[in-house]
Design a protein around this motif. Structure first.
Motif, short mmCIF file in Angstrom:
data_model
loop_
_atom_site.label_atom_id
_atom_site.label_comp_id
_atom_site.label_asym_id
_atom_site.label_seq_id
_atom_site.Cartn_x
_atom_site.Cartn_y
_atom_site.Cartn_z
N SER A 14 3.65 4.02 -4.64
CA SER A 14 2.82 4.76 -3.69
C SER A 14 2.61 4.03 -2.37
O SER A 14 1.92 4.55 -1.48
CB SER A 14 1.45 5.04 -4.31
OG SER A 14 1.58 5.80 -5.49
N ARG A 15 3.18 2.85 -2.22
CA ARG A 15 2.96 2.08 -1.00
C ARG A 15 3.82 2.61 0.15
O ARG A 15 4.65 3.51 -0.02
CB ARG A 15 3.29 0.61 -1.26
CG ARG A 15 2.43 -0.05 -2.34
CD ARG A 15 2.93 -1.44 -2.68
NE ARG A 15 4.32 -1.38 -3.11
CZ ARG A 15 5.16 -2.42 -3.10
NH1 ARG A 15 4.75 -3.58 -2.66
NH2 ARG A 15 6.40 -2.27 -3.52
N SER A 16 3.64 2.02 1.32
CA SER A 16 4.43 2.43 2.48
C SER A 16 5.90 2.13 2.27
O SER A 16 6.27 1.28 1.45
CB SER A 16 3.94 1.68 3.74
OG SER A 16 4.26 0.30 3.63
N LYS A 17 6.75 2.84 3.00
CA LYS A 17 8.19 2.63 2.90
C LYS A 17 8.56 1.20 3.24
O LYS A 17 9.44 0.60 2.61
CB LYS A 17 8.92 3.60 3.84
CG LYS A 17 10.44 3.51 3.76
CD LYS A 17 11.09 4.53 4.67
CE LYS A 17 12.62 4.44 4.57
NZ LYS A 17 13.28 5.45 5.46
N GLU A 18 7.86 0.61 4.22
CA GLU A 18 8.17 -0.76 4.65
C GLU A 18 7.91 -1.76 3.53
O GLU A 18 8.69 -2.70 3.32
CB GLU A 18 7.33 -1.12 5.88
CG GLU A 18 7.74 -0.39 7.15
CD GLU A 18 7.30 1.06 7.18
OE1 GLU A 18 7.87 1.84 7.97
OE2 GLU A 18 6.39 1.43 6.40
N ARG A 19 6.82 -1.57 2.81
CA ARG A 19 6.53 -2.48 1.70
C ARG A 19 7.45 -2.21 0.52
O ARG A 19 7.89 -3.15 -0.16
CB ARG A 19 5.05 -2.35 1.28
CG ARG A 19 4.09 -2.89 2.33
CD ARG A 19 2.66 -2.85 1.83
NE ARG A 19 2.42 -3.82 0.78
CZ ARG A 19 1.29 -3.89 0.07
NH1 ARG A 19 0.33 -3.00 0.28
NH2 ARG A 19 1.14 -4.81 -0.86
N SER B 34 -2.24 -2.57 -6.02
CA SER B 34 -3.23 -3.11 -6.95
C SER B 34 -3.93 -2.05 -7.79
O SER B 34 -4.96 -2.32 -8.40
CB SER B 34 -4.28 -3.91 -6.19
OG SER B 34 -5.04 -3.07 -5.33
N GLY B 35 -3.40 -0.82 -7.81
CA GLY B 35 -4.00 0.22 -8.64
C GLY B 35 -5.07 1.05 -7.97
O GLY B 35 -5.78 1.79 -8.63
N VAL B 36 -5.20 0.93 -6.65
CA VAL B 36 -6.19 1.71 -5.91
C VAL B 36 -5.54 2.88 -5.20
O VAL B 36 -5.87 4.04 -5.46
CB VAL B 36 -6.96 0.82 -4.90
CG1 VAL B 36 -7.93 1.66 -4.08
CG2 VAL B 36 -7.71 -0.29 -5.64
N THR B 37 -4.60 2.61 -4.30
CA THR B 37 -3.99 3.70 -3.52
C THR B 37 -3.01 4.54 -4.34
O THR B 37 -2.52 5.56 -3.85
CB THR B 37 -3.31 3.17 -2.25
OG1 THR B 37 -2.32 2.20 -2.60
CG2 THR B 37 -4.33 2.54 -1.31
N ALA B 38 -2.73 4.13 -5.57
CA ALA B 38 -1.94 4.99 -6.46
C ALA B 38 -2.73 6.21 -6.89
O ALA B 38 -2.17 7.27 -7.17
CB ALA B 38 -1.49 4.20 -7.69
N THR B 39 -4.07 6.06 -6.92
CA THR B 39 -4.88 7.15 -7.49
C THR B 39 -4.89 8.43 -6.65
O THR B 39 -4.93 9.52 -7.24
CB THR B 39 -6.31 6.66 -7.77
OG1 THR B 39 -6.90 6.11 -6.59
CG2 THR B 39 -6.30 5.59 -8.86
N PRO B 40 -4.84 8.38 -5.30
CA PRO B 40 -4.70 9.64 -4.58
C PRO B 40 -3.38 10.34 -4.90
O PRO B 40 -3.33 11.59 -4.90
CB PRO B 40 -4.75 9.22 -3.10
CG PRO B 40 -5.41 7.90 -3.09
CD PRO B 40 -5.03 7.25 -4.38
N ASN B 41 -2.33 9.58 -5.17
CA ASN B 41 -1.06 10.19 -5.56
C ASN B 41 -1.16 10.83 -6.94
O ASN B 41 -0.51 11.85 -7.20
CB ASN B 41 0.06 9.14 -5.55
CG ASN B 41 1.08 9.39 -4.45
OD1 ASN B 41 1.02 10.38 -3.74
ND2 ASN B 41 2.03 8.48 -4.33
N ILE B 42 -1.96 10.26 -7.81
CA ILE B 42 -2.17 10.87 -9.13
C ILE B 42 -2.88 12.21 -8.97
O ILE B 42 -2.50 13.21 -9.59
CB ILE B 42 -2.96 9.92 -10.05
CG1 ILE B 42 -2.09 8.71 -10.41
CG2 ILE B 42 -3.43 10.65 -11.31
CD1 ILE B 42 -2.79 7.66 -11.23
N ILE B 43 -3.89 12.25 -8.12
CA ILE B 43 -4.56 13.53 -7.84
C ILE B 43 -3.56 14.52 -7.28
O ILE B 43 -3.52 15.69 -7.69
CB ILE B 43 -5.72 13.32 -6.85
CG1 ILE B 43 -6.86 12.57 -7.52
CG2 ILE B 43 -6.23 14.67 -6.30
CD1 ILE B 43 -8.04 12.25 -6.61
N ALA B 44 -2.72 14.07 -6.33
CA ALA B 44 -1.73 14.95 -5.71
C ALA B 44 -0.78 15.52 -6.75
O ALA B 44 -0.47 16.72 -6.73
CB ALA B 44 -0.96 14.19 -4.64
#
Length: 276
Positions: free
Chosen positions: A174-179, A236-246
């Motif tokens: 779920s991270r940015s393309k650059e990362r 770290s398991g934080v910004t993955a969660t909006p993708n789970i909602i999506a």
């Protein structure tokens, strides 16, 4: 949408007996900024849950930068906030979406019936001109009984099987393309991504802090079979969660979080990473 509430809904139901609002404001660059913002003003009746003190546990050698909290401590926080199993929970942040989504995921993991993210967050609330307060509410302690949904968690072993090509589970970074490509890595030890992972940045599921509707979310994931199991991770398991909602809003049903995410993955010397 099933897991997101608009500010008008919350304004109309703010004083309903069962509604409990949680302010999850946080800044990864300044861990004190979220609490300071809450103390300055917040939605009336909101209690404060801190990403690192309440929604995460202590960092260890493995487990990532924001491991899941000790559940006894988390349940104590919930009960002290006057939340029980019948509460209708609306979590918000300053409009980023990720911190409120982390809170939403944890309540889902506990098996909570009704928990939502406030679409647009506090910024949207303020733009509507709705009232705020500085008073910190003091609710009587309540009792909470969890029904843990372990099926929402992907184990390290499961992710290892995917990375080795031994599983047909879709792994989403779920991270940015650059990362993802390893072109930049401001935090973790090694740049790159977990082998076999595909990139779908979480930010693409929101527009100016508002979650896209179900159809537009589905358009983001048309290359995946709705019946396929999916594991989602981030740093770290934080910004993955909006993708789970999506994904859930888009109609996917079997969606898990790799809670330790990339920061846990690279804490093991033997784990490989890709940069393409």
């Amino acid at each position: 949408m099933r897991f997101v509430k608009c500010v008008d809904w919350l304004h109309n139901h703010l004083h309903d007996r069962n509604v409990r609002v949680i302010d999850c404001s946080f800044s990864l660059g300044d861990s004190s900024a979220g609490k300071a913002a809450y103390l300055k003003e917040h939605i009336p009746g909101a209690v404060y849950f801190d990403l690192e003190k309440d929604l995460s546990g202590h960092v260890k050698e493995h487990g990532g930068r924001h491991p899941l909290p000790n559940m006894k401590n988390f349940l104590r926080k919930i009960e002290n906030a006057g939340i029980d199993n019948e509460s209708i929970i609306v979590a918000y942040d300053q409009g980023e979406g990720a911190f409120a989504s982390r809170c939403w995921w944890l309540f889902q993991y506990l098996g909570h019936k009704e928990v939502f993210v406030l679409n647009g967050g506090f910024k949207a609330w303020k733009e509507k001109g709705y009232e705020t307060q500085v008073t910190i509410p003091d609710y009587g302690e309540k009792s909470y009984t969890p029904s843990f949904r372990e099926v929402m968690l992907a184990s390290l072993e499961e992710v290892e099987r995917i990375s080795e090509g031994k599983s047909n589970v879709v792994l989403i970074d779920s991270r940015s393309k650059e990362r993802y490509l390893g072109l930049e890595e401001p935090i973790d030890r090694i740049p790159g991504h977990i082998p076999k992972a595909v990139n779908s940045p979480w930010t693409e599921g929101l527009d100016k802090g508002f979650f896209l509707d179900s159809e537009r979310q589905y358009q983001r994931f048309t290359s995946f079979d709705k019946n396929s199991p999916i594991v989602v991770y981030c740093g770290s398991g934080v910004t993955a969660t909006p993708n789970i909602i999506a994904l859930l809003e888009a109609g996917f049903k079997d969606v898990k979080l790799y809670a330790g995410s990339y920061s846990d993955w690279v804490s093991y010397e033997h784990h490989k990473v890709d940069k393409k």
